[in-house]
Motif scaffolding. Structure first.
Motif, PDB file in Angstrom:
ATOM      1  N   ARG A 168       8.956 -27.101   6.061  1.00 37.25           N
ATOM      2  CA  ARG A 168       7.924 -26.053   6.095  1.00 37.25           C
ATOM      3  C   ARG A 168       8.508 -24.715   6.550  1.00 37.25           C
ATOM      4  O   ARG A 168       8.119 -23.659   6.052  1.00 37.25           O
ATOM      5  N   PHE A 169       9.443 -24.751   7.482  1.00 32.51           N
ATOM      6  CA  PHE A 169      10.056 -23.535   7.999  1.00 32.51           C
ATOM      7  C   PHE A 169      10.732 -22.745   6.874  1.00 32.51           C
ATOM      8  O   PHE A 169      10.581 -21.527   6.777  1.00 32.51           O
ATOM      9  N   ILE A 170      11.465 -23.447   6.012  1.00 30.37           N
ATOM     10  CA  ILE A 170      12.131 -22.787   4.885  1.00 30.37           C
ATOM     11  C   ILE A 170      11.096 -22.296   3.881  1.00 30.37           C
ATOM     12  O   ILE A 170      11.183 -21.170   3.378  1.00 30.37           O
ATOM     13  N   GLU A 171      10.105 -23.114   3.579  1.00 30.83           N
ATOM     14  CA  GLU A 171       9.051 -22.705   2.639  1.00 30.83           C
ATOM     15  C   GLU A 171       8.382 -21.421   3.122  1.00 30.83           C
ATOM     16  O   GLU A 171       8.166 -20.488   2.332  1.00 30.83           O
ATOM     17  N   GLU A 172       8.055 -21.358   4.404  1.00 26.67           N
ATOM     18  CA  GLU A 172       7.398 -20.164   4.931  1.00 26.67           C
ATOM     19  C   GLU A 172       8.316 -18.955   4.891  1.00 26.67           C
ATOM     20  O   GLU A 172       7.875 -17.843   4.591  1.00 26.67           O
ATOM     21  N   PHE A 173       9.604 -19.146   5.164  1.00 28.18           N
ATOM     22  CA  PHE A 173      10.552 -18.034   5.086  1.00 28.18           C
ATOM     23  C   PHE A 173      10.607 -17.488   3.652  1.00 28.18           C
ATOM     24  O   PHE A 173      10.598 -16.271   3.441  1.00 28.18           O
ATOM     25  N   VAL A 174      10.643 -18.387   2.703  1.00 31.63           N
ATOM     26  CA  VAL A 174      10.709 -17.954   1.302  1.00 31.63           C
ATOM     27  C   VAL A 174       9.447 -17.196   0.915  1.00 31.63           C
ATOM     28  O   VAL A 174       9.518 -16.104   0.349  1.00 31.63           O
ATOM     29  N   ARG A 175       8.301 -17.764   1.222  1.00 36.71           N
ATOM     30  CA  ARG A 175       7.037 -17.117   0.848  1.00 36.71           C
ATOM     31  C   ARG A 175       6.819 -15.792   1.585  1.00 36.71           C
ATOM     32  O   ARG A 175       6.399 -14.804   0.985  1.00 36.71           O
ATOM     33  N   GLU A 176       7.084 -15.796   2.884  1.00 33.42           N
ATOM     34  CA  GLU A 176       6.745 -14.638   3.712  1.00 33.42           C
ATOM     35  C   GLU A 176       7.804 -13.551   3.736  1.00 33.42           C
ATOM     36  O   GLU A 176       7.482 -12.394   3.978  1.00 33.42           O
ATOM     37  N   VAL A 177       9.059 -13.917   3.489  1.00 26.97           N
ATOM     38  CA  VAL A 177      10.123 -12.927   3.574  1.00 26.97           C
ATOM     39  C   VAL A 177      10.766 -12.684   2.211  1.00 26.97           C
ATOM     40  O   VAL A 177      10.751 -11.564   1.700  1.00 26.97           O
ATOM     41  N   VAL A 178      11.331 -13.723   1.613  1.00 24.25           N
ATOM     42  CA  VAL A 178      12.092 -13.546   0.370  1.00 24.25           C
ATOM     43  C   VAL A 178      11.200 -13.023  -0.762  1.00 24.25           C
ATOM     44  O   VAL A 178      11.512 -12.007  -1.389  1.00 24.25           O
ATOM     45  N   ILE A 179      10.092 -13.704  -1.013  1.00 20.05           N
ATOM     46  CA  ILE A 179       9.216 -13.293  -2.113  1.00 20.05           C
ATOM     47  C   ILE A 179       8.588 -11.937  -1.821  1.00 20.05           C
ATOM     48  O   ILE A 179       8.479 -11.084  -2.708  1.00 20.05           O
ATOM     49  N   ASP A 180       8.200 -11.706  -0.569  1.00 21.38           N
ATOM     50  CA  ASP A 180       7.625 -10.406  -0.200  1.00 21.38           C
ATOM     51  C   ASP A 180       8.615  -9.274  -0.458  1.00 21.38           C
ATOM     52  O   ASP A 180       8.264  -8.243  -1.028  1.00 21.38           O
ATOM     53  N   ARG A 181       9.860  -9.484  -0.068  1.00 21.85           N
ATOM     54  CA  ARG A 181      10.880  -8.456  -0.312  1.00 21.85           C
ATOM     55  C   ARG A 181      11.114  -8.268  -1.815  1.00 21.85           C
ATOM     56  O   ARG A 181      11.262  -7.145  -2.289  1.00 21.85           O
TER      57      ARG A 181
END
Length: 194
Positions: free
Chosen positions: A91-104
């Motif tokens: 979940r930690f990686i999923e949230e990083f991807v959704r909240e940081v990577v995709i947002d950027r």
């Protein structure tokens, strides 16, 4: 946070996927992988830990995705499927991807600085006691492994630029059938874009 065991583990994961018999318990696959030496790690404890993580990740794939990974996937498709498995597992990686990577990516800030992980981690640690009590060294290792996985999955380049995902139509349909939300793990990929 057990994802720090290794990176994408592409070759080892593919080997374990090929050993898995459809419908069998993952414990049986794990035991067979240990006996047949699905990894090349010299230490028994490391080998055991890596195989446990691989089985945990692969068990997050649908039967169709797993069969495709074992029998037909090319290198890029293997990367993509293992990336999906990792996001579904951690979940930690999923949230990083959704909240940081995709947002950027969506805001055209395609460089992913190391500091973006630190900001994300501290934000999550405000709400999670386990994260708040991790040592700075452990936090650093989490960031290093996270970026390694992102690179090995083709989500970012070596110079930490976010890359647009390109998946085969067949793989996109497979992901759509198993879990449409998994499209959110890939920069630039749209649901229904097949």
């Amino acid at each position: 946070m057990s994802f720090t065991t290794g990176g994408l583990l592409l070759l080892e994961s593919r080997a374990v996927a090929m050993l898995h018999v459809p419908g069998e318990a993952w414990a049986a696959t794990l035991e067979r992988a240990r006996k047949e030496g699905a990894t090349t790690l010299p230490k028994v404890a490391s080998n055991k830990r890596v195989l446990n993580e691989i089985v945990l990740r692969l068990s997050a794939l649908s039967a169709e995705e797993l069969a495709f990974l074992a029998d037909e996937a090319d290198h890029d498709e293997t990367q993509a499927l293992l990336w999906v498995a990792i996001c579904r597992t951690y979940r930690f990686i999923e949230e990083f991807v959704r909240e940081v990577v995709i947002d950027r990516y969506l805001s055209y800030r395609l460089e992913l600085p190391v500091e973006s992980f630190d900001v994300f981690f501290h934000h999550k640690a405000e709400w999670n006691d386990k994260l708040a009590h991790l040592s700075p060294g452990t936090q650093k290792k989490l960031g290093q492994v996270m970026f390694r996985i992102l690179r090995e999955a083709g989500i970012i380049s070596r110079d930490r630029h976010i890359q647009t995902a390109i998946l085969s139509n067949r793989l996109q349909i497979m992901i759509e059938n198993a879990q449409p939300a998994a499209f959110d793990y890939f920069p630039g990929l749209r649901r229904g874009g097949v």
